[in-house]
Structures are given as structure tokens and as C-alpha cells.
Design a protein around this motif. Sequence first.
Motif, mmCIF file in Angstrom:
data_model
loop_
_atom_site.group_PDB
_atom_site.id
_atom_site.type_symbol
_atom_site.label_atom_id
_atom_site.label_comp_id
_atom_site.label_asym_id
_atom_site.label_seq_id
_atom_site.Cartn_x
_atom_site.Cartn_y
_atom_site.Cartn_z
ATOM 1 N N THR A 2 21.469 -77.911 61.294
ATOM 2 C CA THR A 2 21.584 -79.284 61.694
ATOM 3 C C THR A 2 20.057 -79.680 61.870
ATOM 4 O O THR A 2 19.273 -79.303 62.284
ATOM 5 N N PRO A 5 17.842 -85.994 63.817
ATOM 6 C CA PRO A 5 18.020 -87.214 63.313
ATOM 7 C C PRO A 5 16.532 -87.979 63.165
ATOM 8 O O PRO A 5 15.841 -87.860 64.109
ATOM 9 N N PRO A 36 20.557 -87.352 58.982
ATOM 10 C CA PRO A 36 21.224 -88.194 60.004
ATOM 11 C C PRO A 36 20.089 -89.102 60.701
ATOM 12 O O PRO A 36 18.857 -88.793 60.665
ATOM 13 N N LYS A 38 19.278 -92.199 63.753
ATOM 14 C CA LYS A 38 19.398 -92.801 64.955
ATOM 15 C C LYS A 38 18.921 -94.322 64.852
ATOM 16 O O LYS A 38 17.827 -94.374 64.387
ATOM 17 N N LYS A 67 23.855 -90.978 64.069
ATOM 18 C CA LYS A 67 23.848 -90.212 65.650
ATOM 19 C C LYS A 67 23.792 -91.049 66.810
ATOM 20 O O LYS A 67 23.600 -90.380 67.808
#
Length: 329
Positions: A2, A5, A36, A38, A67
Motif C-alpha cells: 500500500t 497517499p 492514492p 488525499k 483517501k
Amino acid sequence: MTRTPVNVTVTGAAGQIGYALLFRIASGHLLGADVPVKLRLLEIPQGLKAAEGTAMELDDCAFPLLKGIDITDDPNVGFDGANVALLVGARPRTKGMERGDLLSANGGIFKPQGKAINDNAADDIKVLVVGNPANTNALIAQAAAPDVPAERFTAMTRLDHNRAISQLAAKTGAAVSDIQRLTIWGNHSATQYPDIFHATIAGKNAAEVVNDEKWLADDFIPTVAKRGAAIIEARGASSAASAANAAIDHVHTWVNGTAEGNWTSMGIPSDGSYGVPEGLISSFPVTTKDGRYEIVQGLDINEFSRARIDASVQELEEERAAVRELGLI
Ligand code: NAD
Ligand code: LMR
């Protein structure tokens, strides 16, 4: 694995460019389909409610890469940890406003935002200024951020670049994807100079393919340079989706690199290349790689181009002198 972000701050998020921009950032077009993000939406108090509405719509898209969304009217919060900042919100010119009034009103926005970036953004912050007058607003923000490397502050001339490619394709019947190495020099204003002398169309020199200096001087250059005004006249509002698209292109190219053999146009702090005074935020031909850009060096500048580059750079110098006079830099 993962990924962490990337924090992307958008000012003027409730405006028309913001509305065309945010959904594409959230769907992966700004940084990549596997990155990802934000979002931080920075608005003035009057814009917060509309920004909340846009955030509700972003939620309703269920974008897998999105996110989180924060909304604020505090620049220190808006730029906290920002990796990418898109400075879109600006004070538009209204009736009776002189150029000095416009620069002064925007100084009141971009100086504190520059300081907030200086004090709060992440070490790898990249800034794109879209709000007009974009080059000089970028200069104001950059001057207020002494701890951030100056080259991280850029101004948008990618819309002009894209417009020029489209006009050239229409004139020659070429596909837009066959046009490379076009350059916008100078200011994002009517003095800008779209240069096709080094551009290629399917590998051939574009100026030779066109072979029509009258078209270049009387049609192509003014059409590209005054396209913003033509859109306002036709739409009753300034360009929004195409401006958002260009902002996406600018950052995507900066982060992900130019294709081998090609270049793009970005408003960047001059290092003195091509006789542009150091420090002015002026548009140049640049290549990008690994999140950095470099000015394309060694291009022959003919007399036709020299006069036009100099005129636009002179306007930038006048804008710099005006904001200096106002104590904004
Ligand atoms: P808009 O008026 O629709 O939206 C601007 C938004 O900015 C508004 O929601 C406003 O509340 C907000 N705002 C104002 N001051 C702010 C501040 N201090 N902090 C945060 N937000 C603030 O305008 P738009 O159509 O979205 O255009 C935005 C800017 O982009 C304008 O300056 C326009 O001239 C410029 N523009 C630049 C290019 C380019 O190629 N560089 C192209 C098109 C438009
Ligand atoms: C554009 O080029 O479309 C805009 O900069 C025009 C404007 O004045 O907002």
C-alpha cells in the motif's frame, strides 16, 4: 504494497476550474492510476459551503484512490503536509480595476499562501499557480517562501501550449499527437509567444511545413495568445475544463516525465537562459524526469522569435517592478 497517499491541496476549490479539476485528481489523472491521494480544499469563508457540496459529490464517486478530503479556509491547515499545491483561487479583474489594483489584490492572496507553504508544506512540495496573473502570482508566492527551493514554484502555460498544438494541427491537417517540441515563451498573457520554429510535425520542421510567415504572425500567434479572451466572449465565463485539463497535464508531466525527444512548456523561475532575467517566472521549453525539470538549451532564436520573447519578458519585468513597488516581493 500500500502506497502512502500524496497530499494535494487545491485553492479556489469551489470555483469553476476547481469543479473540473478535483474529480480528475481523485480518479488518478494527476499523478497516476496507482497513486492514492488525499485532497485539501482551501477556500475563502464564502466558498466553504459550495466546497462541502463538491466534497459530497467526490464521496459519491467512490473513487478507489481518494483517501480523504479536508476543507478549510486556513492556509496553514490547507498546506499542512502538502506534496502538490494547485493555486487556482485568485481575485478576478472586475470593472474599473486597474492592473495595479489587480496585482495588489492578488498579493493579498499569494503572499500569505506562499508563507503558509513555506511553513507547513512537505519537503518535496511542488506548486502550480493557475490563478491570474499566474506568472507574477507565482513570483509573489515564491518570494514569500524562502525555505522552499525557488524552482518548486511554477506557473501554468500548458493551456497555451495545448491551444497552440491544436491550432497547428488544424492548419496542417496533422494529428495533435504528431506535433512535438512546441514552445510557449514568456507570460501567460496576450504577449506570450508560441514558437513553432523548433517544433516538429511527424518529424518534419513545423515552420517549414507551414511555410507561411503571414499566417504565423497574423493568425496563429494572436489566436493562441487571445484564446482566453475569445473563450470568455463565447462562454460568458473564462475557460474552466480546458484550464483544469492543462493543470492536470502540467503536474502529470512534471512528476512523470516528458517523452524521449519531446518537451513541454512551463512557467518557471528563470536561471538567465535565453536572456530572460534571472528570477522572473517565465515560460520556457522544458524536459522533465524523475520529478525535476530542465530548460532545453542551445535552441537558435531567430529575429522573429527574439523580438516576441523580449516583448513578453519586458511585460513580466514590468509586473515584477509593480509588485516590488507594492512591497509584495
Ligand atoms: P472562479 O471565480 O470560478 O473560482 C475562483 C475560486 O477561488 C472561488 O471559489 C473563490 O471563492 C476562490 N478564492 C478566492 N480567493 C481565495 C483565497 N484567498 N483562497 C482560496 N480560495 C480563494 O474562477 P475560475 O474560473 O476557477 O478561475 C480561477 C483562476 O484561474 C482565475 O484567476 C482565472 O483567471 C485563472 N485562469 C488561469 C488560466 C491559465 O492558463 N493560467 C486559465 C484559465 C483561468
Ligand atoms: C485563459 O487563458 O483562458 C485565462 O487565463 C483567461 C482569463 O483571463 O481567465
